[in-house]
Every structure is written in C-alpha cells, then in structure tokens.
Design an enzyme around this catalytic site. Structure first.
Site, PDB file in Angstrom:
ATOM      1  N   LYS A 187      20.710 -49.463  -6.841  1.00  0.00           N
ATOM      2  CA  LYS A 187      19.842 -48.561  -6.059  1.00  0.00           C
ATOM      3  C   LYS A 187      18.548 -48.434  -6.846  1.00  0.00           C
ATOM      4  CE  LYS A 187      18.239 -44.921  -5.402  1.00  0.00           C
ATOM      5  NZ  LYS A 187      16.745 -44.770  -5.414  1.00  0.00           N
ATOM      6  N   GLU A 236      20.377 -43.425 -19.773  1.00  0.00           N
ATOM      7  CA  GLU A 236      19.136 -43.668 -20.522  1.00  0.00           C
ATOM      8  C   GLU A 236      18.097 -42.733 -19.926  1.00  0.00           C
ATOM      9  OE1 GLU A 236      19.268 -45.527 -23.011  1.00  0.00           O
ATOM     10  OE2 GLU A 236      20.633 -47.191 -22.683  1.00  0.00           O
ATOM     11  N   CYS A 238       9.320 -44.865 -21.283  1.00  0.00           N
ATOM     12  CA  CYS A 238      10.246 -43.868 -21.823  1.00  0.00           C
ATOM     13  C   CYS A 238      10.093 -43.707 -23.323  1.00  0.00           C
ATOM     14  CB  CYS A 238      11.678 -44.240 -21.474  1.00  0.00           C
ATOM     15  SG  CYS A 238      12.133 -45.886 -22.031  1.00  0.00           S
ATOM     16  N   GLU A 293       7.960 -34.063 -21.332  1.00  0.00           N
ATOM     17  CA  GLU A 293       7.596 -35.458 -21.069  1.00  0.00           C
ATOM     18  C   GLU A 293       6.553 -35.506 -19.950  1.00  0.00           C
ATOM     19  OE1 GLU A 293      10.442 -38.097 -19.112  1.00  0.00           O
ATOM     20  OE2 GLU A 293       9.935 -39.665 -20.555  1.00  0.00           O
TER      21      GLU A 293
HETATM   22  P1  NAD Z   1      14.131 -40.181 -11.665  1.00  0.00           P
HETATM   23  O1  NAD Z   1      15.204 -39.523 -12.454  1.00  0.00           O
HETATM   24  O2  NAD Z   1      13.318 -39.366 -10.757  1.00  0.00           O
HETATM   25  O3  NAD Z   1      14.738 -41.355 -10.757  1.00  0.00           O
HETATM   26  C1  NAD Z   1      15.460 -42.424 -11.315  1.00  0.00           C
HETATM   27  C2  NAD Z   1      16.382 -43.002 -10.255  1.00  0.00           C
HETATM   28  O4  NAD Z   1      17.372 -42.039  -9.932  1.00  0.00           O
HETATM   29  C3  NAD Z   1      15.686 -43.354  -8.934  1.00  0.00           C
HETATM   30  O5  NAD Z   1      16.255 -44.557  -8.425  1.00  0.00           O
HETATM   31  C4  NAD Z   1      16.046 -42.186  -8.055  1.00  0.00           C
HETATM   32  O6  NAD Z   1      16.042 -42.492  -6.675  1.00  0.00           O
HETATM   33  C5  NAD Z   1      17.459 -41.877  -8.523  1.00  0.00           C
HETATM   34  N1  NAD Z   1      17.908 -40.506  -8.248  1.00  0.00           N
HETATM   35  C6  NAD Z   1      17.180 -39.384  -8.149  1.00  0.00           C
HETATM   36  N2  NAD Z   1      17.983 -38.325  -7.858  1.00  0.00           N
HETATM   37  C7  NAD Z   1      19.244 -38.802  -7.777  1.00  0.00           C
HETATM   38  C8  NAD Z   1      20.502 -38.205  -7.506  1.00  0.00           C
HETATM   39  N3  NAD Z   1      20.629 -36.902  -7.256  1.00  0.00           N
HETATM   40  N4  NAD Z   1      21.592 -38.992  -7.512  1.00  0.00           N
HETATM   41  C9  NAD Z   1      21.498 -40.322  -7.762  1.00  0.00           C
HETATM   42  N5  NAD Z   1      20.322 -40.942  -8.017  1.00  0.00           N
HETATM   43  C10 NAD Z   1      19.204 -40.188  -8.037  1.00  0.00           C
HETATM   44  O7  NAD Z   1      13.235 -40.943 -12.722  1.00  0.00           O
HETATM   45  P2  NAD Z   1      11.882 -41.722 -12.465  1.00  0.00           P
HETATM   46  O8  NAD Z   1      10.807 -40.716 -12.244  1.00  0.00           O
HETATM   47  O9  NAD Z   1      12.132 -42.782 -11.468  1.00  0.00           O
HETATM   48  O10 NAD Z   1      11.676 -42.455 -13.876  1.00  0.00           O
HETATM   49  C11 NAD Z   1      10.996 -41.888 -14.955  1.00  0.00           C
HETATM   50  C12 NAD Z   1      11.989 -41.337 -15.963  1.00  0.00           C
HETATM   51  O11 NAD Z   1      12.847 -42.383 -16.434  1.00  0.00           O
HETATM   52  C13 NAD Z   1      11.316 -40.790 -17.202  1.00  0.00           C
HETATM   53  O12 NAD Z   1      11.925 -39.590 -17.571  1.00  0.00           O
HETATM   54  C14 NAD Z   1      11.590 -41.862 -18.255  1.00  0.00           C
HETATM   55  O13 NAD Z   1      11.562 -41.421 -19.584  1.00  0.00           O
HETATM   56  C15 NAD Z   1      12.943 -42.334 -17.846  1.00  0.00           C
HETATM   57  N6  NAD Z   1      13.219 -43.661 -18.397  1.00  0.00           N
HETATM   58  C16 NAD Z   1      14.128 -43.768 -19.417  1.00  0.00           C
HETATM   59  C17 NAD Z   1      14.376 -45.004 -19.995  1.00  0.00           C
HETATM   60  C18 NAD Z   1      15.369 -45.142 -21.126  1.00  0.00           C
HETATM   61  O14 NAD Z   1      15.788 -46.255 -21.395  1.00  0.00           O
HETATM   62  N7  NAD Z   1      15.777 -44.070 -21.773  1.00  0.00           N
HETATM   63  C19 NAD Z   1      13.724 -46.133 -19.506  1.00  0.00           C
HETATM   64  C20 NAD Z   1      12.813 -45.990 -18.465  1.00  0.00           C
HETATM   65  C21 NAD Z   1      12.574 -44.739 -17.912  1.00  0.00           C
END
Ligand code: NAD
Length: 497
Positions: A182, A257, A291, A389
């Site tokens: 997804k 992550e 991230c 962040e």
């Molecule tokens: P997000 O948490 O908003 O969304 C990530 C994914 O989760 C999307 O596909 C979204 O549709 C899905 N999602 C959202 N709510 C959900 C739910 N209730 N149930 C299941 N899936 C759900 O994050 P984002 O804004 O897309 O990405 C940015 C974030 O990702 C930042 O916090 C960044 O630090 C983090 N990130 C972490 C790493 C790592 O390796 N630690 C790498 C890249 C990004």
C-alpha cells in the site's frame, strides 16, 4: 502540463493477481503535481474490498504457488532480473519520481540504482545464507527450519517512494513471502512501475499485489486483515502508534521505521569544511523530506559564530526551483498540505530562534510548494523546532560548551533515528557514538548506507531493526526442529502401580 513525462496513465490502477484493476466500487482520488498543485491523473482508491481481493490473491500464491517453495537460487535469479530491469529504467523512474514528488531530478536519478541494489543484495544474501544446527553430543541434533511467514503487508511513505518500497519488497520476496503493498497516497505514480517490472522478470502472478488508497481506508484494512501476519511500516511515529494498536488484537509481527529529529554534532576539532558541506547536504537534500535528516545541528561554542556565518551564507545560495531543472538543489515539497505544515514551523521558528536564512517562500516562485532553505540559530532545547520533526528544508542550530552538554542536547528529544558526529578525537568519537540515543551513527559523514548494517531507530523512531540478515529474519519464521539421537530419558507417568 509543462515537463510532464510521457506515458502517464489516465488511471493509476491497483495490481491484483497479475491484473491491473480499478477499485471494486470504482472510486478514485486525484494525484497532483507539486509544482502546479493541479491534478494530473487519478488513482484507484482502495478500500476493504480491494484489500480483501489482494490478500486473497497473495494467500493463494503463498499456499498454492511456486514462490515460497522455490530453491533460493531460483528465487535469487528472478530477484537479480528485477534488479537489472529496475536499473535499466533509471531515467524513466527519475522523471516520474521528480514529477510526482517534487524531488530535484538530479537527486531522483540514482534512486533506481539504489532500488536495484536492494534486490541484488537480498538475492546474494539468500544464496549465501545458512541456518544454524546445534549438536548436543550423543543425544540431539537440532536445526533451524527457516520458512517465509506468509502474506506481508507493506505500507510506505511518500519520500523517495520507489526506493523505500524496494527496501521492503527486496527482503520480503527474497524470504519467500507474498506481498500486498500500500504505497503513499501523495505519490502513487512510481509504484505503478513495479507491476511491469515484475511481469518482465517473470515473478509468478499473485506474489506481488498493490492497492492504492488512503491510510485510513486501504492501509487500515491491510493492518487489520486477519490473513496478513506481518506488517512492515515506514511513516510518521504517530501513524506507527496507531498501527501498533490496530495490529495488537491480531498479534502481528511489526517492523516500524518511524520519524526522526537527528542531531549533527560538530566539535571544534572537526574538519569544518567537510562538516559544513555534509550538514548542509544532510538536511537540505531530498528537499529536507528525509527521515534521517540531521535537522538539529549542535555546534561547539568556540566555532559557533564562524559556523553560523559560513552555514547561513551557503544556505542562502542553495538553488530552489523547478524539480525538472538539473541545476535545482531543492525542489517543491510533495503536497500543499505538507507545504502548509512546514511553513507553519517556519513561522513558529521565527518566535523560537534567530532567523539566519530563508524564512518563507523563495523569491520569484509565487506558485508551487517551494520553501526557501531556512536556518534558525540559538534554538533552545524546549523549542518546538528543536523537538518536532518538520520534514522540510528547515534546520535549527544550537551551541554547546562541553561533551556532556552536547550529549544531553543530542538525546533531548523523543526521537532516536540517526546521529552524525563531527570530531577528529578518536576517544570522543567512540564514547559519544556509544552513548547517543540513536539507532544509527555516522562519524564524520552524512547518511551513507551499508546494506549489511542494521537500519532502524530507537525511542519514537522505530521498533525493530531491518538491514541485512535482520530483514530476512523479520519475514521468516525460524522453526526449531529437535532430532533425538538414541534413547530419550522419560519419567514414566502412570507406570508405578
Ligand atoms: P504517514 O505516517 O502519514 O504515512 C505513511 C503510510 O502510512 C502511507 O502509505 C499512509 O497512507 C499510511 N497510513 C496512514 N494512516 C494509516 C493507518 N491508520 N493505517 C495504515 N496505514 C496508514 O507518513 P508520511 O507522511 O507518508 O511519511 C513521512 C514520515 O515517514 C516521516 O515521519 C518520516 O520520518 C518517516 N520516514 C521514516 C523512515 C525510516 O526509515 N525510519 C523512512 C522514510 C520516512
């Protein structure tokens, strides 16, 4: 639209059981270009019914298909083919990624190489892999029977989406799992390439399935699906918490992550030229949407003013502009919602720190999600821009007077993803590294990955570490089989009368 890559579909479909399909209910959502903020296409909007179909296909492929039962060498051959195909599509991927996410084209190039490497690495790893056998002299030989866990649910964010999807797809497929991906709703375009790539590499139908859609609907249905025993999630810490709760009743395996607010600590004895280059790149590359960004810079007071002056001077000269332009260093943020969030932190920062560069929209770019690289100095540890962040081109800089204070500041957030330490003092470098609360530390460098090393955060930055064998362990069960040699001593219950 100007610079639109060729071949953009009118609908970005799901991919279920080897077929490109619309949503069961026909629903779609708009996908926008971050330079114009206009929708350039629509994507199928997945719900429970679409996830059910995808999970059913993946379950069939897992129980009845060849993939989990193949010899590692056979699976590796397909993974290597995937790597070659991905690599050969570098230009196309860069165009799509830059178009959809606003990433500068020069930084989008190379993402395919990195994605390909993830498949090649895990192909090598499973061929070279071995499992443990334990001998208990005269009484037992015990061995580990490694087997794929089942249907893996993979949920990914919008920053460098294709490459981050490959981090999960590579080890999940290498382990013999079948998958439902997804991808993030802001950036579904590049994920649609996977279907063609996997078909060309002859991955059996049903092994890879993709459902587009929102987190609250498609993502949530995947997390709560009873036939999906494991979820690998990358995204915000708050979403991670929610998923953790939703997965709990099903006792799923989770790899998380999450977000970061990583410190870059610059001591007076560091190579200052290298530290300035690297700490600029560490927070302003990938539009600051990374991230592991070193978004809190801590600088020893004796070099603080010099550092600020040189750093701000360079930040002001960073080229912000059209992601398509090869001279652009910072492009457009992914989406107007995210732009508003980053801009709100820029305004908060003006109350909390001394603005040295940026502070709003860059001149000459009245439209699109552009933010000027923004530098705040003298930021106190209780400031929101120190603690939260921002995930954009915004950095806070704070002075310190001693190693103890630097460590205290470095550890003073709820996050613990990465830390970057700049010093030429060997003892300090290692002592600091070992005491800093971060899943990953780079000494005298920004984030340069070694795929064998653990990847992941501590505290609010994640649960579990992937990378190398750890990723294969996450997607595999390690069943212990105990073989009894000779007689086994058994207390004879019921035999005394
Ligand atoms: P997000 O948490 O908003 O969304 C990530 C994914 O989760 C999307 O596909 C979204 O549709 C899905 N999602 C959202 N709510 C959900 C739910 N209730 N149930 C299941 N899936 C759900 O994050 P984002 O804004 O897309 O990405 C940015 C974030 O990702 C930042 O916090 C960044 O630090 C983090 N990130 C972490 C790493 C790592 O390796 N630690 C790498 C890249 C990004």
């Amino acid at each position: 639209m100007a610079n639109q890559p060729a071949g953009i579909p009118d609908l970005i479909p799901h991919y279920i059981d080897g077929e490109r399909v619309p949503s069961v209910d026909g629903d779609t959502f708009g996908v926008l270009n971050p330079v114009t903020n206009e929708d350039y296409t629509v994507a199928a909007s997945g719900k429970q019914a679409d996830i059910d179909l995808a999970v059913a296909a993946a379950t069939r492929a897992f129980h009845e298909g060849p993939w989990p039962r193949m010899k590692n060498r056979e699976r590796a051959r397909i993974l290597s083919r995937i790597a070659d195909i991905v690599e050969s599509r570098d230009q196309e991927l860069a165009q799509l990624e830059s178009w959809d996410s606003g990433l500068p084209i020069t930084q989008a190039k190379g993402q395919a190489q990195r994605a390909a490497e993830n498949f090649r690495f895990f192909a090598d790893l499973i061929v070279a892999g071995r499992d443990d056998t334990y001998k208990v002299p005269g009484s037992q030989v015990n061995y580990v029977n490694r087997k794929p866990k089942g249907v893996a649910g993979l949920i990914t964010p919008w920053n460098t989406p294709f490459m981050l999807e490959s981090w999960k797809l590579g080890p999940a497929l290498a382990s013999g799992c079948t998958v439902v991906l997804k991808p993030a709703e802001f950036t579904p375009l590049s994920a649609s390439l996977w279907a063609g790539i996997f078909e060309e590499a002859e991955l059996p139908a049903g092994v890879f399935n993709l459902v587009n859609g929102f987190g609250e609907t498609a993502g949530d249905a995947l997390v709560k699906h009873p036939d999906v025993p494991l979820i690998s999630f990358t995204g915000e810490s708050s979403t991670g918490k929610l998923i953790f709760g939703n997965a709990a009743p099903h006792l799923k395996a989770l790899s998380m992550e999450l977000g970061g607010k990583s410190p870059a600590v610059v001591f007076a004895d560091a190579d200052l030229d290298a530290a300035i280059d690297s700490t600029l790149f560490g927070v302003f590359s990938l539009n600051g949407e990374r991230c592991t960004a070193g978004s809190r810079i801590l600088v020893e007071r004796s070099i603080y003013e010099e550092f600020l002056e040189r750093y701000a001077e360079r930040a002001k000269r960073i080229v912000v502009g059209d992601p398509h332009d090869p001279t652009t260093e910072v492009g457009a943020l992914v989406h107007p919602e995210h732009f508003d969030k980053v801009m709100s932190y820029v305004e908060i920062g003006k109350q909390e720190g001394r603005l040295l560069a940026g502070g709003g929209r860059p001149e000459g770019l009245p439209e699109g999600n552009y933010v000027a690289p923004t530098v705040f100095a003298d930021v106190a540890p209780d400031a929101r821009i120190f603690q939260e962040e921002i995930f954009g081109p915004v950095v806070s800089i704070t002075p310190f007077d001693s190693d103890e204070e630097a460590l205290e500041l470095a550890n003073n957030t709820r996050y613990g993803l990465a830390a970057y330490i700049w010093t030429n003092n060997l003892k300090r470098a290692h002592l600091f590294s070992q005491n800093v609360e971060a899943g990953m530390v780079w000494l005298n460098s920004h984030n340069v990955r070694d795929l064998r090393s653990p990847f992941g955060g501590v505290k609010a930055s994640g649960l579990g570490h992937e990378g190398g064998y750890r990723s294969l362990d996450f997607y595999s069960d390690q069943q212990a089989v105990h073989i009894t040699l000779g007689d086994v001593h058994t207390a004879r219950f019921g035999a005394s009368a």
